[in-house]
Write a protein that holds these residues in place. Structure first.
Motif, PDB file in Angstrom:
ATOM      1  N   THR A 128      -9.088   2.242  -0.603  1.00 20.12           N
ATOM      2  CA  THR A 128      -8.794   2.519  -2.005  1.00 20.12           C
ATOM      3  C   THR A 128      -7.800   3.672  -2.138  1.00 20.12           C
ATOM      4  O   THR A 128      -6.829   3.591  -2.909  1.00 20.12           O
ATOM      5  N   ARG A 129      -8.026   4.731  -1.370  1.00 25.85           N
ATOM      6  CA  ARG A 129      -7.103   5.873  -1.414  1.00 25.85           C
ATOM      7  C   ARG A 129      -5.715   5.463  -0.920  1.00 25.85           C
ATOM      8  O   ARG A 129      -4.691   5.881  -1.492  1.00 25.85           O
ATOM      9  N   TYR A 130      -5.671   4.667   0.125  1.00 28.11           N
ATOM     10  CA  TYR A 130      -4.385   4.217   0.655  1.00 28.11           C
ATOM     11  C   TYR A 130      -3.628   3.390  -0.390  1.00 28.11           C
ATOM     12  O   TYR A 130      -2.433   3.610  -0.633  1.00 28.11           O
ATOM     13  N   LEU A 131      -4.327   2.453  -1.016  1.00 28.52           N
ATOM     14  CA  LEU A 131      -3.669   1.576  -1.984  1.00 28.52           C
ATOM     15  C   LEU A 131      -3.169   2.333  -3.212  1.00 28.52           C
ATOM     16  O   LEU A 131      -2.183   1.923  -3.833  1.00 28.52           O
ATOM     17  N   ALA A 132      -3.824   3.424  -3.551  1.00 31.62           N
ATOM     18  CA  ALA A 132      -3.424   4.187  -4.732  1.00 31.62           C
ATOM     19  C   ALA A 132      -1.965   4.620  -4.650  1.00 31.62           C
ATOM     20  O   ALA A 132      -1.268   4.676  -5.662  1.00 31.62           O
ATOM     21  N   HIS A 133      -1.499   4.907  -3.431  1.00 30.47           N
ATOM     22  CA  HIS A 133      -0.104   5.345  -3.304  1.00 30.47           C
ATOM     23  C   HIS A 133       0.794   4.334  -2.604  1.00 30.47           C
ATOM     24  O   HIS A 133       2.013   4.411  -2.702  1.00 30.47           O
ATOM     25  N   ALA A 134       0.202   3.350  -1.910  1.00 28.46           N
ATOM     26  CA  ALA A 134       1.020   2.454  -1.088  1.00 28.46           C
ATOM     27  C   ALA A 134       1.110   1.032  -1.620  1.00 28.46           C
ATOM     28  O   ALA A 134       1.830   0.213  -1.044  1.00 28.46           O
ATOM     29  N   HIS A 135       0.418   0.720  -2.715  1.00 27.83           N
ATOM     30  CA  HIS A 135       0.394  -0.671  -3.181  1.00 27.83           C
ATOM     31  C   HIS A 135       1.790  -1.211  -3.478  1.00 27.83           C
ATOM     32  O   HIS A 135       2.062  -2.406  -3.317  1.00 27.83           O
ATOM     33  N   GLY A 136       2.687  -0.337  -3.883  1.00 34.12           N
ATOM     34  CA  GLY A 136       4.042  -0.785  -4.190  1.00 34.12           C
ATOM     35  C   GLY A 136       4.843  -1.228  -2.977  1.00 34.12           C
ATOM     36  O   GLY A 136       5.904  -1.842  -3.128  1.00 34.12           O
ATOM     37  N   ASP A 137       4.332  -0.946  -1.777  1.00 28.00           N
ATOM     38  CA  ASP A 137       5.017  -1.364  -0.553  1.00 28.00           C
ATOM     39  C   ASP A 137       4.826  -2.842  -0.259  1.00 28.00           C
ATOM     40  O   ASP A 137       5.495  -3.385   0.636  1.00 28.00           O
ATOM     41  N   TYR A 138       3.909  -3.478  -0.983  1.00 27.58           N
ATOM     42  CA  TYR A 138       3.499  -4.836  -0.620  1.00 27.58           C
ATOM     43  C   TYR A 138       3.836  -5.853  -1.702  1.00 27.58           C
ATOM     44  O   TYR A 138       3.581  -5.633  -2.892  1.00 27.58           O
ATOM     45  N   ALA A 139       4.385  -6.981  -1.266  1.00 28.95           N
ATOM     46  CA  ALA A 139       4.591  -8.106  -2.175  1.00 28.95           C
ATOM     47  C   ALA A 139       3.261  -8.759  -2.523  1.00 28.95           C
ATOM     48  O   ALA A 139       3.082  -9.276  -3.631  1.00 28.95           O
ATOM     49  N   LEU A 140       2.318  -8.735  -1.561  1.00 32.31           N
ATOM     50  CA  LEU A 140       0.993  -9.310  -1.756  1.00 32.31           C
ATOM     51  C   LEU A 140      -0.057  -8.397  -1.145  1.00 32.31           C
ATOM     52  O   LEU A 140       0.142  -7.874  -0.043  1.00 32.31           O
TER      53      LEU A 140
END
Length: 200
Positions: A33-45
């Protein structure tokens, strides 16, 4: 290059207190969850998988027969039964950045995310392989549970399907140290890059 994140089986039954809970499972949920908070924009999916076993029967021999002990290799205690709390995502995993969900093991043994089907939306019923092709995904990062089973199987299948794969070793948890270490070696030998999620 277009990139996807696989979140493998971060479910109540695979975290502490669950039917097949592993040490560190709740931490994987919180840290992902913490990782996705800042890195979600790196992923198309961002694709999350769940075991979703049938409530009746032994799911193709995956569940140990009544009155027998599971061998914890090919047969297991009942777990992640469809519609039960154990099959739900761990509450520490924020799903707001998850773009696609996969259910696997519906009536049969299934370890890899490639064994499942997409749930809902325009891609309902599609395979992960087809979805990645459709979106032009060439790189896959993998996190989740368990290192030595479903993470391992998903990583090896992604490599076999021609993807460049990274495994974030700080965002996985395994059943046992020895088998998890062996799985990491196997994944590395197959071509996966092993490293921490902050190593970029």
């Amino acid at each position: 290059m277009t990139k996807a994140l696989f979140i493998i089986d971060v479910q109540n039954d695979f975290t502490e207190g669950g039917a097949l809970g592993v040490d560190g499972g709740a931490a994987v949920a919180a840290d992902t969850t913490r990782y996705l908070a800042h890195a979600h924009g790196d992923y198309a999916l961002v694709i999350a998988s769940r075991d979703w076993h049938d409530p009746e029967g032994d799911n193709g021999g995956h569940f140990a027969a009544p009155g027998t002990d599971p061998d914890y290799v090919a047969t297991w205690p009942s777990h992640c039964v469809a519609g039960t709390a154990g099959a739900e995502y761990h509450p520490g995993l924020d799903l707001s950045h998850v773009s696609m969900h996969v259910k696997k093991g519906q009536g049969e043994p299934a370890y890899s995310i490639y064994d499942g089907e997409v749930e809902g939306g325009a891609s309902d019923g599609a395979t992960i392989s087809a979805v990645l092709e459709e979106h032009g995904v060439t790189e896959v990062d993998v996190v989740g549970i368990a290192t030595d089973y479903c993470v391992r199987a998903s990583v090896l299948d992604a490599i076999e399907h021609g993807r460049h794969v990274r495994v974030f070793t700080d965002l996985i948890a395994g059943v046992a140290r020895e088998s998890s270490d062996a799985a990491l070696l196997e994944m590395g030998h197959a071509g996966a890059v092993l490293g921490a999620s902050d190593s970029d």
